[in-house]
Design an enzyme around this catalytic site. Structure first.
Site, PDB file in Angstrom:
ATOM      1  CG  LEU A 153      -2.087  -0.874   1.334  1.00  0.00           C
ATOM      2  CD1 LEU A 153      -2.766  -0.734   2.701  1.00  0.00           C
ATOM      3  CD2 LEU A 153      -3.080  -0.589   0.243  1.00  0.00           C
ATOM      4  CG  ASP A 154       0.575   4.303  -3.018  1.00  0.00           C
ATOM      5  OD1 ASP A 154       1.445   3.529  -3.471  1.00  0.00           O
ATOM      6  OD2 ASP A 154      -0.271   4.865  -3.732  1.00  0.00           O
ATOM      7  CE  LYS A 155       6.578   6.942   5.041  1.00  0.00           C
ATOM      8  NZ  LYS A 155       7.992   7.296   5.036  1.00  0.00           N
ATOM      9  CB  VAL A 207      -3.063   4.241   1.037  1.00  0.00           C
ATOM     10  CG1 VAL A 207      -4.300   3.355   1.097  1.00  0.00           C
ATOM     11  CG2 VAL A 207      -3.181   5.250  -0.097  1.00  0.00           C
TER      12      VAL A 207
END
Length: 192
Positions: free
Chosen positions: A39-41, A43
Site C-alpha cells: 500500500l502506498d505510504k 494509504v
C-alpha cells in the site's frame, strides 16, 4: 498498528497512514516476515504478511491467479455513477512518480480494471471499490481521470485541505492452504 489475526503462517494487520508497507510494517511485526502486496505510504488499511516461505508462495499464487480479492473505500469529489466497471490503460512516469491514463497499449502501459458502488449521495461521495488489477495509484488515477479525484489527493487534482488521500484497504479475501480467509476493517471517516 492493529493486528487483526496472527498464526504461524500469516499476520493480518491494519497499516497506519504514514508507514511504509515494505519495510516499516515488517520491522514492527518482527520475526520472519514476507511482504505479499503493498500500500502506498499515504494509504492505510488491511494487509496480509506471510511468516513462512510456504505461506508467501501460496499467497503470491493467489494474487497471480486473481484469487486474492482486495476491496477499498474512498471519499471522492463529485457525484460518480451509482456503480461502475472501469478498464483503462495506465502508464507510470517513474521520474515523476505519477500515473496517467492513456488511450492504447504500448511499451510500459498496463491494463487496469476496478468495479465500484457509490455508498452515499452526498458530495464528497463514499465509494466501495473492488480491484481486479493492482496497478500503482490505480484507484486514484481512474477516479481522477473521470473528474472524481479522491479527497486529499493533491497529486491527482484534489483542491481540498485534507492532508492525505481518503483511501483505505477495507477488506481482503484469499485462499490459504485450502481455507478461505476474510478480514475487514473500516476507517472512522467511512461511517455512513
Amino acid at each position: 498498528m492493529q493486528i487483526l489475526f496472527e498464526d504461524k503462517h500469516i499476520v493480518v494487520c491494519i497499516k497506519r497512514v504514514g508507514m511504509d508497507s515494505e519495510h516499516e510494517v515488517p520491522a514492527a511485526l518482527g520475526g520472519e516476515i514476507y511482504p505479499i502486496h503493498r500500500l502506498d505510504k499515504n494509504v492505510g488499511g488491511v494487509m496480509v504478511y506471510a511468516r513462512t516461505k510456504a505461506a508467501a508462495a501460496a499467497l503470491s499464487k493467489a494474487i497471480q491467479d486473481g484469487k486474492m480479492i482486495k476491496e477499498y473505500v474512498a471519499m471522492v469529489h463529485g457525484a460518480p455513477p451509482e456503480q461502475g466497471d472501469w478498464t483503462d490503460f495506465l502508464f507510470k512516469d517513474s521520474s515523476k512518480n505519477k500515473v496517467f491514463v492513456v488511450k492504447k497499449e504500448r511499451k510500459g502501459v498496463k491494463k487496469a480494471r476496478l468495479e465500484f458502488v457509490r455508498l452515499t449521495e452526498r458530495d464528497p461521495a463514499l465509494v466501495r471499490i473492488r480491484l481486479h488489477t493492482g496497478r500503482s495509484h490505480q484507484i486514484r488515477v481512474q477516479f481522477a481521470s473521470r473528474g472524481f479525484p479522491l479527497v486529499g489527493d493533491h497529486k491527482y487534482g484534489s483542491r481540498d485541505d485534507s492532508s492525505e488521500p481518503m483511501l483505505f484497504s477495507c477488506k481482503l479475501t484469499f485462499p490459504l492452504f485450502g481455507e478461505e480467509r476474510m478480514f475487514e476493517a473500516m476507517p472512522d471517516w467511512a461511517v455512513i
